[in-house]
Motif scaffolding. Structure first.
Motif, short mmCIF file in Angstrom:
data_model
loop_
_atom_site.label_atom_id
_atom_site.label_comp_id
_atom_site.label_asym_id
_atom_site.label_seq_id
_atom_site.Cartn_x
_atom_site.Cartn_y
_atom_site.Cartn_z
N PRO A 170 0.82 -1.14 0.12
CA PRO A 170 0.01 -0.03 0.05
C PRO A 170 0.94 1.28 -0.26
N THR B 243 -7.43 6.17 -4.05
CA THR B 243 -8.04 4.51 -3.86
C THR B 243 -9.30 4.53 -4.91
N TYR C 95 -12.06 1.48 -5.51
CA TYR C 95 -12.76 -0.01 -5.32
C TYR C 95 -13.40 -0.15 -6.22
N HIS D 256 -8.51 -1.80 -5.48
CA HIS D 256 -9.16 -2.78 -4.38
C HIS D 256 -9.88 -3.50 -5.28
N ASP E 5 -12.05 -7.72 -5.39
CA ASP E 5 -12.33 -9.02 -4.82
C ASP E 5 -12.01 -10.19 -5.60
N LEU F 50 -4.72 -4.63 -5.15
CA LEU F 50 -4.74 -5.52 -4.03
C LEU F 50 -6.09 -6.29 -4.08
N GLN F 51 -5.95 -7.62 -3.66
CA GLN F 51 -7.09 -8.46 -3.61
C GLN F 51 -7.90 -8.17 -2.20
N ILE F 52 -9.21 -7.86 -2.07
CA ILE F 52 -9.69 -7.65 -0.72
C ILE F 52 -11.13 -8.62 -0.75
N GLU G 95 -14.87 -5.29 2.45
CA GLU G 95 -14.11 -4.25 2.18
C GLU G 95 -14.50 -3.29 0.98
N LYS G 96 -15.50 -3.88 0.18
CA LYS G 96 -15.83 -3.02 -1.12
C LYS G 96 -17.36 -3.15 -1.01
#
Length: 168
Positions: A6, A13, A15, A77, A79, A118-120, A124-125
């Motif tokens: 990060p 950012t 998402y 971000h 998933d 990044l994988q979240i 988180e999203k």
């Protein structure tokens, strides 16, 4: 250049989430500037899209916006393990359609000075996920959310339907 760590407080950012259901195809994204200014966008597709394609469409939409805003540091971000690993060059896109998206995304990412993807997890999203699933038209959304309807995939592929009539 895509990295794993990060960034500082100077990063934007992003998402994103794509969604495929039996009735709807769409995506949602949230972009936030380092000072907290937020852009929310919901996208509905006038074409069928698998989940990974919907995620790529959301990613491309956000990246085009980021490019127009001249973003220098970006943390993305998602998933989608497949999307994250394809962009980070850990997976090869074997599906031709996803390979086209992968090339398009990488070309845009090269114009941004510093990018991390990044994988979240879904929690988180949640807001981007909500946008991707609820939209059918702009009346479903708060006035603060931008709405877009994509008529065709960003890859330029167009679905052609053949209409036949019974022989007389």
């Amino acid at each position: 250049m895509v990295k794993d760590e990060p960034h500082s407080k100077s990063a934007w950012t992003f998402y994103l989430d794509g969604s495929e259901t039996t009735e709807r195809f769409g995506a949602g994204l949230i972009l936030t500037s380092p000072n907290g200014f937020t852009i929310q966008q919901a996208i509905t597709f006038a074409f069928k899209a698998i989940n990974n394609q919907a995620d790529y469409e959301a990613l491309l939409t956000g990246l085009r916006l980021e490019k127009s805003l001249r973003v220098k540091i970006l943390v993305i971000h998602s998933d989608s393990q497949i999307i994250v690993k394809q962009i980070n060059r850990e997976y090869i896109a074997k599906n031709q359609k996803l390979a086209q998206y992968q090339v398009m995304v990488r070309n845009i990412l090269e114009t941004i000075l510093d990018t991390t993807i990044l994988q979240i997890n879904r929690v988180e999203k949640a807001k981007a996920n909500e946008f991707s699933k609820l939209v059918q038209n702009s009346l479903d959304l708060s006035p603060s959310v931008y709405f877009e309807k994509l008529r065709a995939p960003s890859t330029g592929e167009v679905e052609i339907l053949c209409i036949t009539s019974p022989e007389n």
